[in-house]
Design a protein around this motif. Structure first.
Motif, PDB file in Angstrom:
ATOM      1  N   ARG A 174       1.069  -1.542   0.264  1.00 46.73           N
ATOM      2  CA  ARG A 174      -0.120   0.176  -0.352  1.00 46.73           C
ATOM      3  C   ARG A 174       0.898   1.357   0.491  1.00 46.73           C
ATOM      4  NH1 ARG A 174      -5.771  -1.933   1.093  1.00 46.73           N
ATOM      5  NH2 ARG A 174      -6.151  -0.015  -0.140  1.00 46.73           N
ATOM      6  N   HIS A 175       2.032   1.593   0.862  1.00 44.33           N
ATOM      7  CA  HIS A 175       3.112   2.731   0.526  1.00 44.33           C
ATOM      8  C   HIS A 175       3.016   2.560  -0.876  1.00 44.33           C
ATOM      9  CE1 HIS A 175       3.366   3.922   5.124  1.00 44.33           C
ATOM     10  NE2 HIS A 175       3.736   2.664   5.301  1.00 44.33           N
ATOM     11  N   SER A 176       3.329   1.800  -0.897  1.00 47.07           N
ATOM     12  CA  SER A 176       3.530   1.716  -2.687  1.00 47.07           C
ATOM     13  C   SER A 176       2.928   2.759  -3.766  1.00 47.07           C
ATOM     14  CB  SER A 176       4.813   0.376  -3.313  1.00 47.07           C
ATOM     15  OG  SER A 176       3.389  -0.993  -3.953  1.00 47.07           O
ATOM     16  N   PHE A 177       2.019   1.977  -3.690  1.00 50.29           N
ATOM     17  CA  PHE A 177       0.622   2.979  -4.342  1.00 50.29           C
ATOM     18  C   PHE A 177       0.892   3.987  -4.218  1.00 50.29           C
ATOM     19  CE2 PHE A 177      -1.881  -1.577  -4.102  1.00 50.29           C
ATOM     20  CZ  PHE A 177      -1.289  -2.203  -4.939  1.00 50.29           C
ATOM     21  N   VAL A 178       1.243   4.646  -2.478  1.00 57.95           N
ATOM     22  CA  VAL A 178       1.399   6.557  -2.154  1.00 57.95           C
ATOM     23  C   VAL A 178       2.641   6.674  -3.319  1.00 57.95           C
ATOM     24  CG1 VAL A 178       1.404   7.739  -0.400  1.00 57.95           C
ATOM     25  CG2 VAL A 178       0.260   5.302  -0.067  1.00 57.95           C
ATOM     26  N   GLU A 179       3.951   5.443  -2.806  1.00 56.94           N
ATOM     27  CA  GLU A 179       4.599   6.203  -4.177  1.00 56.94           C
ATOM     28  C   GLU A 179       3.943   6.878  -5.497  1.00 56.94           C
ATOM     29  OE1 GLU A 179       7.895   4.516  -2.627  1.00 56.94           O
ATOM     30  OE2 GLU A 179       7.645   4.422  -0.797  1.00 56.94           O
ATOM     31  N   GLN A 180       3.559   4.890  -5.970  1.00 56.73           N
ATOM     32  CA  GLN A 180       3.501   5.350  -7.413  1.00 56.73           C
ATOM     33  C   GLN A 180       2.461   7.071  -7.435  1.00 56.73           C
ATOM     34  OE1 GLN A 180       2.370   1.664  -8.257  1.00 56.73           O
ATOM     35  NE2 GLN A 180       4.110   0.159  -7.209  1.00 56.73           N
ATOM     36  N   LEU A 181       1.165   7.146  -6.789  1.00 56.45           N
ATOM     37  CA  LEU A 181       0.488   7.667  -7.106  1.00 56.45           C
ATOM     38  C   LEU A 181       0.579   9.217  -7.229  1.00 56.45           C
ATOM     39  CD1 LEU A 181      -2.597   5.703  -5.626  1.00 56.45           C
ATOM     40  CD2 LEU A 181      -2.317   6.307  -8.194  1.00 56.45           C
ATOM     41  N   GLU A 206       4.163  10.336  -7.471  1.00 63.29           N
ATOM     42  CA  GLU A 206       4.957  10.769  -8.889  1.00 63.29           C
ATOM     43  C   GLU A 206       4.420  10.749 -10.126  1.00 63.29           C
ATOM     44  OE1 GLU A 206       7.009   7.114  -9.057  1.00 63.29           O
ATOM     45  OE2 GLU A 206       8.339   7.194  -7.574  1.00 63.29           O
ATOM     46  N   LEU A 207       2.760   9.772 -10.213  1.00 69.07           N
ATOM     47  CA  LEU A 207       1.973  10.966 -11.397  1.00 69.07           C
ATOM     48  C   LEU A 207       1.994  11.395 -10.763  1.00 69.07           C
ATOM     49  CD1 LEU A 207       0.166   7.153 -11.719  1.00 69.07           C
ATOM     50  CD2 LEU A 207       1.946   8.177 -13.229  1.00 69.07           C
ATOM     51  N   GLY A 208       1.586  12.264  -9.903  1.00 66.87           N
ATOM     52  CA  GLY A 208       1.753  13.939  -9.597  1.00 66.87           C
ATOM     53  C   GLY A 208      -0.118  13.502  -9.135  1.00 66.87           C
ATOM     54  N   ASP A 209      -1.102  12.309  -8.891  1.00 67.08           N
ATOM     55  CA  ASP A 209      -2.336  12.612  -8.437  1.00 67.08           C
ATOM     56  C   ASP A 209      -2.220  12.343  -6.733  1.00 67.08           C
ATOM     57  OD1 ASP A 209      -4.850  11.899  -8.070  1.00 67.08           O
ATOM     58  OD2 ASP A 209      -5.005  10.593 -10.426  1.00 67.08           O
ATOM     59  N   HIS A 210      -2.197  13.244  -6.051  1.00 69.48           N
ATOM     60  CA  HIS A 210      -2.094  13.453  -4.334  1.00 69.48           C
ATOM     61  C   HIS A 210      -3.262  13.134  -4.057  1.00 69.48           C
ATOM     62  CE1 HIS A 210       0.882  16.179  -5.855  1.00 69.48           C
ATOM     63  NE2 HIS A 210       1.338  15.437  -5.040  1.00 69.48           N
TER      64      HIS A 210
END
Length: 297
Positions: free
Chosen positions: A43-50, A52-56
């Motif tokens: 779930r933390h990796s999902f946060v990092e990926q999102l 990076e995509l700029g979708d806060h």
């Protein structure tokens, strides 16, 4: 398609994060995509990926779910940052205030400093919305921003972001009320914390011109001498004698900020970090209590 569906569910949860059915649907979607929704590292990796995509917004949804299961202040602080980046300032404000109501100690004072800095940044942002809030409300929020920035500096004087914001806010105080010596003292304090002795001295000169009999001016000569002096010439292997002399001076002048700072430097040189930190804290407690902004409402 499953990833798109997961993002649609995350967006729906962003707008209604209390909907447990939506959260359950997201978990089922993740499972269908071969993911374990209980794996917090995932779930933390999902946060990092999102991020990076700029979708806060979607990143904050994932982190909000993590915060329910992993009660760490660091997670909550990151969530505050994501909420601010996604425009949910009010929710970030409530969360920061709730975090700061907890118990703090010296071991996590850097995290506490980050909380105060985030609050200062929020207050600073909204103090500029004169048209929406009116002058009186904007000034009140601005003063809160200064208070929070000072807390952040006291807890972590080396934080460059806190130093920068403290200078910015102090400059604004001077701009709003340029004839108030207290605002120039405040700006001088901000420059000193950031290590800009020349600009601090310039502000003290303004203070002397505005209020030549101000008691606070008695401290400025000492502070500039200490700040500008070469440490070897000040210490020169006679730390013990110097400590004793400064302590004697503090017996008669216990509110002298510069002497507390100097004593802290002497203890640093003698490798007594605990007593040095105690001196620096005492100096900051006095220093930031003395210099308050004065802004006409």
């Amino acid at each position: 398609k499953l990833e798109e569906q997961a993002n649609c569910l995350r967006l729906a949860l962003y707008f209604n994060h209390l909907d447990q059915n939506l959260e359950a649907s997201l978990e089922r979607c993740l499972k269908a995509n071969g993911c374990d929704p209980s794996d917090l590292s995932l779930r933390h990796s999902f946060v990092e990926q999102l991020e990076e995509l700029g979708d806060h917004r979607l990143a904050s949804t994932e982190l909000r779910i993590i915060c329910k299961r992993e009660h760490l202040t660091e997670n909550q602080l990151t969530l505050c940052s994501l909420l601010m980046d996604s425009g949910s300032d009010k929710e970030a404000l409530y969360l920061l205030q709730r975090i700061l109501k907890g118990e703090w100690n010296d071991r996590n004072k850097l995290t506490e400093a980050r909380c105060h800095l985030a609050l200062a940044q929020l207050f600073s942002k909204y103090s500029k919305t004169y048209d929406e809030l009116g002058k009186a409300s904007s000034i009140a929020i601005f003063e809160h921003a200064i208070i929070e920035s000072k807390f952040a500096i006291i807890l972590n004087p080396r934080n460059k972001d806190a130093q920068k914001l403290f200078i910015e806010l102090s400059k604004k105080a001077v701009e709003l009320a340029p004839d108030e010596a207290s605002n120039h003292f405040l700006l001088a304090a901000a420059y000193l914390v950031s290590g800009d002795n020349s600009k601090a001295d310039s502000q003290y000169a303004v203070c002397r011109a505005l209020e030549p009999s101000d008691d606070r001016l008695a401290q400025t000569k000492v502070v500039m001498e200490i700040k500008n002096a070469d440490s070897s010439s000040l210490l020169n292997g006679k730390i013990g004698n110097s400590i004793s002399k400064v302590q004697d001076m503090l017996d008669t002048d216990p509110e002298n900020v510069q002497l507390w700072k100097f004593l802290g430097r002497l203890f640093d040189q003698s490798a007594d970090s605990n007593r040095a930190n105690a001196c620096y804290k005492r100096a900051d407690d006095i220093y930031f209590g003395i210099y308050q902004p004065v802004v006409a409402r």
